[in-house]
Design a protein around this motif. Structure first.
Motif, PDB file in Angstrom:
ATOM      1  N   GLY A 208      28.703 -18.930 -58.121  1.00 44.62           N
ATOM      2  CA  GLY A 208      29.314 -19.989 -57.333  1.00 44.62           C
ATOM      3  C   GLY A 208      28.521 -21.273 -57.339  1.00 44.62           C
ATOM      4  N   PHE A 209      29.162 -22.299 -56.781  1.00 46.09           N
ATOM      5  CA  PHE A 209      28.529 -23.602 -56.619  1.00 46.09           C
ATOM      6  C   PHE A 209      27.878 -23.665 -55.237  1.00 46.09           C
ATOM      7  CE2 PHE A 209      31.168 -24.714 -60.229  1.00 46.09           C
ATOM      8  CZ  PHE A 209      30.408 -25.674 -60.873  1.00 46.09           C
ATOM      9  N   GLU A 210      27.607 -24.869 -54.807  1.00 44.83           N
ATOM     10  CA  GLU A 210      26.939 -25.088 -53.533  1.00 44.83           C
ATOM     11  C   GLU A 210      27.754 -24.543 -52.351  1.00 44.83           C
ATOM     12  OE1 GLU A 210      27.227 -27.297 -56.008  1.00 44.83           O
ATOM     13  OE2 GLU A 210      25.608 -28.758 -56.030  1.00 44.83           O
ATOM     14  N   THR A 211      29.043 -24.437 -52.524  1.00 44.21           N
ATOM     15  CA  THR A 211      29.901 -23.948 -51.439  1.00 44.21           C
ATOM     16  C   THR A 211      29.632 -22.483 -51.121  1.00 44.21           C
ATOM     17  OG1 THR A 211      31.541 -25.237 -52.653  1.00 44.21           O
ATOM     18  CG2 THR A 211      32.260 -24.198 -50.626  1.00 44.21           C
ATOM     19  N   THR A 212      29.350 -21.713 -52.148  1.00 45.27           N
ATOM     20  CA  THR A 212      29.168 -20.273 -52.005  1.00 45.27           C
ATOM     21  C   THR A 212      27.717 -19.904 -51.702  1.00 45.27           C
ATOM     22  OG1 THR A 212      30.732 -20.226 -53.840  1.00 45.27           O
ATOM     23  CG2 THR A 212      29.942 -18.117 -53.066  1.00 45.27           C
ATOM     24  N   ALA A 213      26.806 -20.822 -52.048  1.00 46.89           N
ATOM     25  CA  ALA A 213      25.382 -20.507 -51.932  1.00 46.89           C
ATOM     26  C   ALA A 213      24.936 -20.121 -50.515  1.00 46.89           C
ATOM     27  CB  ALA A 213      24.553 -21.684 -52.468  1.00 46.89           C
ATOM     28  N   PRO A 214      25.428 -20.795 -49.464  1.00 45.11           N
ATOM     29  CA  PRO A 214      24.965 -20.400 -48.129  1.00 45.11           C
ATOM     30  C   PRO A 214      25.319 -18.945 -47.794  1.00 45.11           C
ATOM     31  CG  PRO A 214      26.165 -22.486 -48.022  1.00 45.11           C
ATOM     32  CD  PRO A 214      26.352 -21.957 -49.399  1.00 45.11           C
ATOM     33  N   ALA A 215      26.484 -18.509 -48.252  1.00 39.92           N
ATOM     34  CA  ALA A 215      26.912 -17.135 -47.985  1.00 39.92           C
ATOM     35  C   ALA A 215      26.012 -16.146 -48.730  1.00 39.92           C
ATOM     36  CB  ALA A 215      28.370 -16.955 -48.405  1.00 39.92           C
ATOM     37  N   ASN A 216      25.767 -16.432 -49.999  1.00 37.39           N
ATOM     38  CA  ASN A 216      24.947 -15.524 -50.787  1.00 37.39           C
ATOM     39  C   ASN A 216      23.496 -15.527 -50.314  1.00 37.39           C
ATOM     40  OD1 ASN A 216      27.240 -14.926 -52.186  1.00 37.39           O
ATOM     41  ND2 ASN A 216      26.745 -16.157 -53.981  1.00 37.39           N
ATOM     42  N   ALA A 217      23.033 -16.704 -49.900  1.00 39.04           N
ATOM     43  CA  ALA A 217      21.672 -16.787 -49.369  1.00 39.04           C
ATOM     44  C   ALA A 217      21.551 -15.922 -48.112  1.00 39.04           C
ATOM     45  CB  ALA A 217      21.310 -18.241 -49.062  1.00 39.04           C
ATOM     46  N   MET A 218      22.563 -15.972 -47.267  1.00 34.96           N
ATOM     47  CA  MET A 218      22.529 -15.175 -46.035  1.00 34.96           C
ATOM     48  C   MET A 218      22.492 -13.683 -46.361  1.00 34.96           C
ATOM     49  SD  MET A 218      22.585 -15.103 -42.693  1.00 34.96           S
ATOM     50  CE  MET A 218      23.265 -16.586 -41.962  1.00 34.96           C
ATOM     51  N   ALA A 219      23.205 -13.270 -47.405  1.00 28.69           N
ATOM     52  CA  ALA A 219      23.207 -11.852 -47.779  1.00 28.69           C
ATOM     53  C   ALA A 219      21.796 -11.405 -48.166  1.00 28.69           C
ATOM     54  CB  ALA A 219      24.187 -11.606 -48.926  1.00 28.69           C
ATOM     55  N   ALA A 220      21.096 -12.237 -48.950  1.00 29.69           N
ATOM     56  CA  ALA A 220      19.732 -11.888 -49.357  1.00 29.69           C
ATOM     57  C   ALA A 220      18.811 -11.865 -48.141  1.00 29.69           C
ATOM     58  CB  ALA A 220      19.227 -12.899 -50.395  1.00 29.69           C
ATOM     59  N   HIS A 221      18.963 -12.868 -47.291  1.00 26.32           N
ATOM     60  CA  HIS A 221      18.145 -12.979 -46.082  1.00 26.32           C
ATOM     61  C   HIS A 221      18.311 -11.739 -45.192  1.00 26.32           C
ATOM     62  CE1 HIS A 221      16.429 -15.017 -42.530  1.00 26.32           C
ATOM     63  NE2 HIS A 221      17.415 -14.450 -41.867  1.00 26.32           N
ATOM     64  N   GLN A 222      19.556 -11.334 -45.002  1.00 28.52           N
ATOM     65  CA  GLN A 222      19.844 -10.173 -44.161  1.00 28.52           C
ATOM     66  C   GLN A 222      19.324  -8.882 -44.794  1.00 28.52           C
ATOM     67  OE1 GLN A 222      20.553 -11.569 -41.062  1.00 28.52           O
ATOM     68  NE2 GLN A 222      21.914  -9.816 -40.861  1.00 28.52           N
ATOM     69  N   ALA A 223      19.459  -8.789 -46.115  1.00 31.06           N
ATOM     70  CA  ALA A 223      18.994  -7.584 -46.807  1.00 31.06           C
ATOM     71  C   ALA A 223      17.498  -7.393 -46.578  1.00 31.06           C
ATOM     72  CB  ALA A 223      19.285  -7.688 -48.304  1.00 31.06           C
ATOM     73  N   ARG A 224      16.761  -8.513 -46.652  1.00 33.14           N
ATOM     74  CA  ARG A 224      15.316  -8.412 -46.448  1.00 33.14           C
ATOM     75  C   ARG A 224      14.997  -8.078 -44.995  1.00 33.14           C
ATOM     76  NH1 ARG A 224      10.800 -13.014 -47.589  1.00 33.14           N
ATOM     77  NH2 ARG A 224      11.798 -13.920 -45.776  1.00 33.14           N
ATOM     78  N   ARG A 225      15.734  -8.728 -44.098  1.00 34.06           N
ATOM     79  CA  ARG A 225      15.484  -8.500 -42.669  1.00 34.06           C
ATOM     80  C   ARG A 225      15.731  -7.033 -42.293  1.00 34.06           C
ATOM     81  NH1 ARG A 225      17.374  -9.253 -37.757  1.00 34.06           N
ATOM     82  NH2 ARG A 225      19.508  -9.036 -38.465  1.00 34.06           N
ATOM     83  N   LEU A 226      16.779  -6.464 -42.908  1.00 36.15           N
ATOM     84  CA  LEU A 226      17.132  -5.081 -42.606  1.00 36.15           C
ATOM     85  C   LEU A 226      16.305  -4.088 -43.419  1.00 36.15           C
ATOM     86  CD1 LEU A 226      21.021  -5.564 -42.623  1.00 36.15           C
ATOM     87  CD2 LEU A 226      19.582  -5.235 -40.602  1.00 36.15           C
ATOM     88  N   GLY A 227      15.510  -4.604 -44.337  1.00 36.62           N
ATOM     89  CA  GLY A 227      14.685  -3.737 -45.180  1.00 36.62           C
ATOM     90  C   GLY A 227      15.507  -2.851 -46.108  1.00 36.62           C
ATOM     91  N   LEU A 228      16.664  -3.342 -46.540  1.00 33.38           N
ATOM     92  CA  LEU A 228      17.505  -2.540 -47.444  1.00 33.38           C
ATOM     93  C   LEU A 228      16.857  -2.475 -48.828  1.00 33.38           C
ATOM     94  CD1 LEU A 228      21.146  -3.745 -46.649  1.00 33.38           C
ATOM     95  CD2 LEU A 228      20.063  -1.598 -45.999  1.00 33.38           C
ATOM     96  N   THR A 229      16.714  -1.280 -49.348  1.00 32.73           N
ATOM     97  CA  THR A 229      16.100  -1.163 -50.670  1.00 32.73           C
ATOM     98  C   THR A 229      17.144  -0.867 -51.753  1.00 32.73           C
ATOM     99  OG1 THR A 229      15.713   1.169 -50.239  1.00 32.73           O
ATOM    100  CG2 THR A 229      13.890  -0.343 -49.774  1.00 32.73           C
TER     101      THR A 229
END
Ligand code: SF4
Lengths: 117, 380
Positions: free
Chosen positions: B139-160
């Motif tokens: 995606g472009f800049e429009t989709t990036a905030p959503a994908n960034a949040m997914a990575a952020h949450q994955a790390r916060r939740l410690g998903l491996t």
């Protein structure tokens, strides 16, 4: 997928992490992340892209966009079944809905029409 | 061909068209950057309603179309693994890789799922701890905030068991690449409204100044597009080249600061290959070092894939506005939405699909001379 659909915030779940709300898109309701519009209130309109509210929008513009989206069948595309669309495009839809070979080109056009946004 | 009475406000559309006609005293070529705008233009016949002097050139703003073939092939390989649940937006299912697409992979037994949001993929990872869940983060800049949040949450939740196959692209470097091409004919831009909803307009004044082009931030509804064209033509006729916001109801100058902060936390700027176009410096995002553990390319070691583009596909030229889809020899014959050779025929926002869909079998041919294919790769 770079388009975004306006919707009305009908509920906010403050306990959800990330902050989440229920958004009404002209009748279809979906959950969306509200982290990027944290001070949004129930009743306001937002622009939603891949499940994330990105900006607020005034009611008049939102309703005008939603009407247009509905007329053009875009809501169905946004929230419809992507596998069915892919099947139709690939020409592997069940026999009852598969186009006759001679009509293949015309069918391509009408069917993938539901895919455009 | 569509008619003006199909606009949601035909009287206003007429007025805008009349004003454009009255303003334009000579030919101008404008590029609409967003694929959503391209579809809107073709679907409503805006290019045919405009006065002859105004040519619309279709730009590269379709994330599905510009995702490079090697990344599609990586996706196909990862999706074929028995331990993987591969999640993607629906648009990507039929984008051709070197020898198949995600739709085929699913038919062959791969666990490919369509998600509406990257957070849905994250949820799948939580519910399936014994499987690897991979999300196709394009995606472009429009989709990036959503994908960034997914990575952020994955790390916060410690998903491996969650990772992202990232192929993010950015609009401003693409505009720069288009403008520095020796065969570029673009004199003004309709900038993509929803990209600017996130990023604001801060990156654009330097581009307007450097290349002497008006950049008008434009929405994707028919009236938005006419208004964007009206403003761009007015600037061109006056010899101006400024950034104007014709989509103020959804775009603030500073964009969405919260979303930009999240993008900055998770992604860093990198060079990216664009399908059919080639490498554009600083034109994409990848996960930062801190998030490298969530990078599917590393986790699955799919870096060295060799690809094969169909030789007859000219989508690179289509994406750079150098030819119209109808000028491709395969258009509508060997290449159709059912048998696509390039992503621009598949994507719901691709220019080839738009022309095919709305029966533009003989679109208007620009007056400017054609360059040869070899001359056209400004960024390779
Ligand atoms: S018509 Fe098909 S082959 Fe030609 S440029 Fe478009 S996608 Fe490629």
């Amino acid at each position: 997928m770079c388009l975004a659909v306006p919707g009305k915030v009908v509920a906010i779940d403050d306990s959800a992490d990330p902050l989440t709300g229920l958004i009404d898109f002209g009748g279809v309701q979906k959950r969306a992340c509200l982290e990027y519009v944290p001070d949004v209130r129930v009743g306001e309109y937002v622009i939603v892209h891949v499940g994330f509210a990105l900006q607020r929008l005034d009611e008049e513009s939102a309703l005008a966009s939603l009407r247009l989206f509905e007329e053009l069948g875009l809501l169905e595309e946004e929230f419809g079944d992507a596998w069915q669309q892919a099947e139709r495009e690939a020409g592997t839809a069940p026999a009852s809905t598969a186009p006759a070979p001679t009509a293949a080109v015309a069918a391509d056009q009408t069917e993938s029409g539901s895919e455009a946004r | 061909m569509k008619y003006i009475d199909e606009f949601n406000d035909p009287a206003l559309a007429r007025r805008l068209l009349d004003e454009i006609s009255a303003t334009a005293t000579r030919p101008w070529a404008l590029m609409e950057v967003c694929g959503g705008q391209t579809h809107s233009i073709i679907r409503h016949g805006i290019d045919q309603l405009l006065p002859e002097q105004i040519e619309l050139i279709h730009g590269p703003g379709c994330p599905v179309c510009v995702t490079p073939l090697d990344v599609i092939d990586q996706a196909l390989e990862i999706a074929s693994r028995p331990d993987v649940i591969f999640c993607s937006f629906g648009d990507m299912l039929r984008v051709p890789g070197s020898d198949r697409d995600l739709f085929r992979v699913k038919g062959e037994g791969g666990d490919v799922r369509v998600v509406y949001s990257p957070l849905d993929a994250l949820e799948l990872a939580r519910k399936n701890p014994d499987r690897q869940v991979v999300f196709f983060a394009i995606g472009f800049e429009t989709t990036a905030p959503a994908n960034a949040m997914a990575a952020h949450q994955a790390r916060r939740l410690g998903l491996t068991n969650f990772s992202l196959l990232v192929s993010h692209v950015r609009v401003p470097p693409a505009i720069e690449a288009i403008m520095t091409s020796p065969v570029c004919r673009v004199q003004g831009f309709l900038a993509a409204g929803h990209v600017c909803s996130v990023m604001g307009t801060a990156e654009y004044p330097a581009l307007a100044e450097r290349f002497g082009v008006p950049l008008v931030v434009t929405g994707f509804e028919p009236l938005d597009i006419l208004e964007g064209i009206r403003r761009a033509v007015r600037q061109l006729e006056r010899g101006e080249h400024r950034v104007e916001n014709a989509y103020a109801r959804a775009v603030r100058e500073d964009g969405n600061p919260a979303a930009m902060r999240m993008i900055e936390e998770v992604f860093e700027v990198t060079d990216r290959n664009w399908r059919g176009i080639g490498r554009i410096p600083s034109s994409g995002w990848r996960l930062t070092e801190a998030f490298r553990a969530y990078d599917a390319e590393h986790r699955f070691d799919v870096g060295g894939i060799r690809t094969e583009e169909p030789a007859e596909c000219r989508s690179g030229e289509v994406l750079q506005g150098l030819i119209k889809p109808t000028e491709c020899g395969a258009f509508g014959t060997t290449c159709t939405p059912r048998t696509p050779l390039g992503a621009t025929m598949v994507s719901s926002e691709g220019a080839c699909a738009a022309y095919y869909l709305y029966r533009r079998m003989n679109g208007p041919t620009p007056q400017a001379a054609r360059a040869t294919r070899e001359e056209m790769n400004p960024v390779a």
